[in-house]
Motif scaffolding. Structure first.
Motif, short mmCIF file in Angstrom:
data_model
loop_
_atom_site.label_atom_id
_atom_site.label_comp_id
_atom_site.label_asym_id
_atom_site.label_seq_id
_atom_site.Cartn_x
_atom_site.Cartn_y
_atom_site.Cartn_z
N PRO A 168 13.62 6.89 7.28
CA PRO A 168 14.00 7.42 5.96
C PRO A 168 12.80 7.92 5.17
CG PRO A 168 15.02 5.27 6.36
CD PRO A 168 14.01 5.47 7.45
N GLY A 169 13.00 9.00 4.45
CA GLY A 169 11.95 9.52 3.57
C GLY A 169 10.98 10.43 4.28
N ALA A 170 10.38 11.31 3.50
CA ALA A 170 9.39 12.25 4.04
C ALA A 170 8.05 11.56 4.25
CB ALA A 170 9.22 13.43 3.09
N SER A 171 7.28 12.09 5.18
CA SER A 171 5.94 11.56 5.41
C SER A 171 5.03 11.92 4.25
CB SER A 171 5.34 12.13 6.70
OG SER A 171 5.91 11.52 7.83
N PRO A 172 4.11 11.02 3.87
CA PRO A 172 3.14 11.33 2.81
C PRO A 172 2.26 12.51 3.21
CG PRO A 172 3.16 8.98 3.30
CD PRO A 172 3.96 9.64 4.37
N ALA A 173 1.79 13.24 2.21
CA ALA A 173 1.00 14.44 2.47
C ALA A 173 -0.42 14.12 2.91
CB ALA A 173 0.96 15.32 1.22
N ASN A 174 -0.94 12.96 2.54
CA ASN A 174 -2.31 12.59 2.88
C ASN A 174 -2.44 11.08 2.84
OD1 ASN A 174 -2.63 11.89 0.06
ND2 ASN A 174 -2.91 14.10 -0.31
N GLU A 175 -3.65 10.61 3.16
CA GLU A 175 -3.85 9.16 3.24
C GLU A 175 -3.76 8.49 1.87
OE1 GLU A 175 -6.84 8.23 6.78
OE2 GLU A 175 -7.24 10.19 5.85
N GLN A 176 -4.14 9.21 0.82
CA GLN A 176 -4.00 8.64 -0.52
C GLN A 176 -2.53 8.41 -0.85
OE1 GLN A 176 -6.08 11.28 0.20
NE2 GLN A 176 -7.83 9.85 0.24
N ALA A 177 -1.68 9.32 -0.38
CA ALA A 177 -0.24 9.15 -0.60
C ALA A 177 0.30 7.98 0.21
CB ALA A 177 0.50 10.44 -0.24
N VAL A 178 -0.32 7.69 1.35
CA VAL A 178 0.09 6.52 2.12
C VAL A 178 -0.19 5.26 1.30
CG1 VAL A 178 -0.25 5.17 4.22
CG2 VAL A 178 -0.34 7.65 4.33
N MET A 179 -1.34 5.22 0.62
CA MET A 179 -1.67 4.07 -0.20
C MET A 179 -0.62 3.88 -1.30
SD MET A 179 -4.35 3.30 1.43
CE MET A 179 -5.55 4.13 2.46
N ARG A 180 -0.20 5.00 -1.87
CA ARG A 180 0.83 4.91 -2.92
C ARG A 180 2.15 4.44 -2.32
NH1 ARG A 180 -1.82 9.70 -4.58
NH2 ARG A 180 -0.19 11.03 -3.66
N MET A 181 2.45 4.88 -1.09
CA MET A 181 3.66 4.43 -0.41
C MET A 181 3.65 2.91 -0.26
SD MET A 181 4.77 5.09 3.57
CE MET A 181 5.70 6.61 3.41
N ALA A 182 2.45 2.38 0.03
CA ALA A 182 2.32 0.94 0.22
C ALA A 182 2.24 0.20 -1.10
CB ALA A 182 1.08 0.63 1.06
N GLY A 183 2.11 0.95 -2.20
CA GLY A 183 2.06 0.32 -3.51
C GLY A 183 0.68 -0.09 -3.93
#
Length: 206
Positions: A168-183
């Motif tokens: 579910p959900g789109a992949s983050p655009a970059n590694e910083q967005a991954v951090m935001r995904m993880a909270g």
């Protein structure tokens, strides 16, 4: 859709593992299975082409250099969330609990239970729902693995993206967005997303 997902997981699990003669012999089967679905083969084609055309020993040497001699492309999901910290043992135990709850004998073959090819094969052949839950739970790990592979121009990145596309959900655009995904903000250690704790999301059967 579930069949396509299962085939994607099985193909990715095989192709992300150490290449051997058995894997080479499976290439026609992998091509045929993925070929049932439009566009499903494309992310796997470069790796499959290499398996068919390159010298196996050279392919194995390249794999060891990229996946075994360092942790830039570590395929153990909890490494990216817990590094080599003490709490990682609890997380690995949670993986084992999911496997035990499937009522199927899961042979880890000496690998840690969070080894991505093993998780993918478990999802493909034993329990799709439980396997996908693990993959979604460790989505930040998958995305970081993908970005690391992209950074080093390794074709395996497209296969990891294919796995992410089933979730579910789109992949983050970059590694910083991954951090935001993880909270969390950027990690303070190079081992992963510490202090992101996947135990905050309960495993199936926990």
């Amino acid at each position: 859709m579930s069949r396509k997902t299962q085939i994607t997981y099985m193909a990715a699990g095989w192709c992300l593992a150490y290449p051997d003669a058995e894997l080479v012999s499976r290439v026609p089967l992998i091509r045929a299975a993925l070929g049932e679905f439009p566009g499903a083969l494309a992310p796997f084609a470069p790796v499959l082409d290499t398996l068919e055309s390159a010298d196996l020993m050279a392919t194995q040497a390249d794999y060891v250099k990229e996946f075994d001699l360092g942790k830039r492309h570590a395929l153990h999901l909890s490494y990216w969330t817990d590094g080599d910290t003490r709490r990682r043992g609890e997380v690995l135990g949670a993986f084992k609990k999911v496997y035990r709850g499937s009522d199927a004998l899961v042979d880890t073959q000496g690998e840690l239970p969070d080894y991505l090819p093993m998780v993918l094969e478990f999802a493909a052949t034993v329990d799709l729902a439980a396997g996908q839950e693990l993959l979604q739970q460790f989505r930040p790990s998958l995305e970081l693995i993908k970005f690391g592979l992209l950074r080093d121009s390794l074709p395996h990145a497209a296969m990891v993206q294919a796995v992410c596309d089933t979730l579910p959900g789109a992949s983050p655009a970059n590694e910083q967005a991954v951090m935001r995904m993880a909270g969390h903000g950027p990690p303070t250690e190079s081992v992963g997303l510490d202090p992101y704790d996947p135990r905050l999301l309960p495993l199936r059967g926990a």
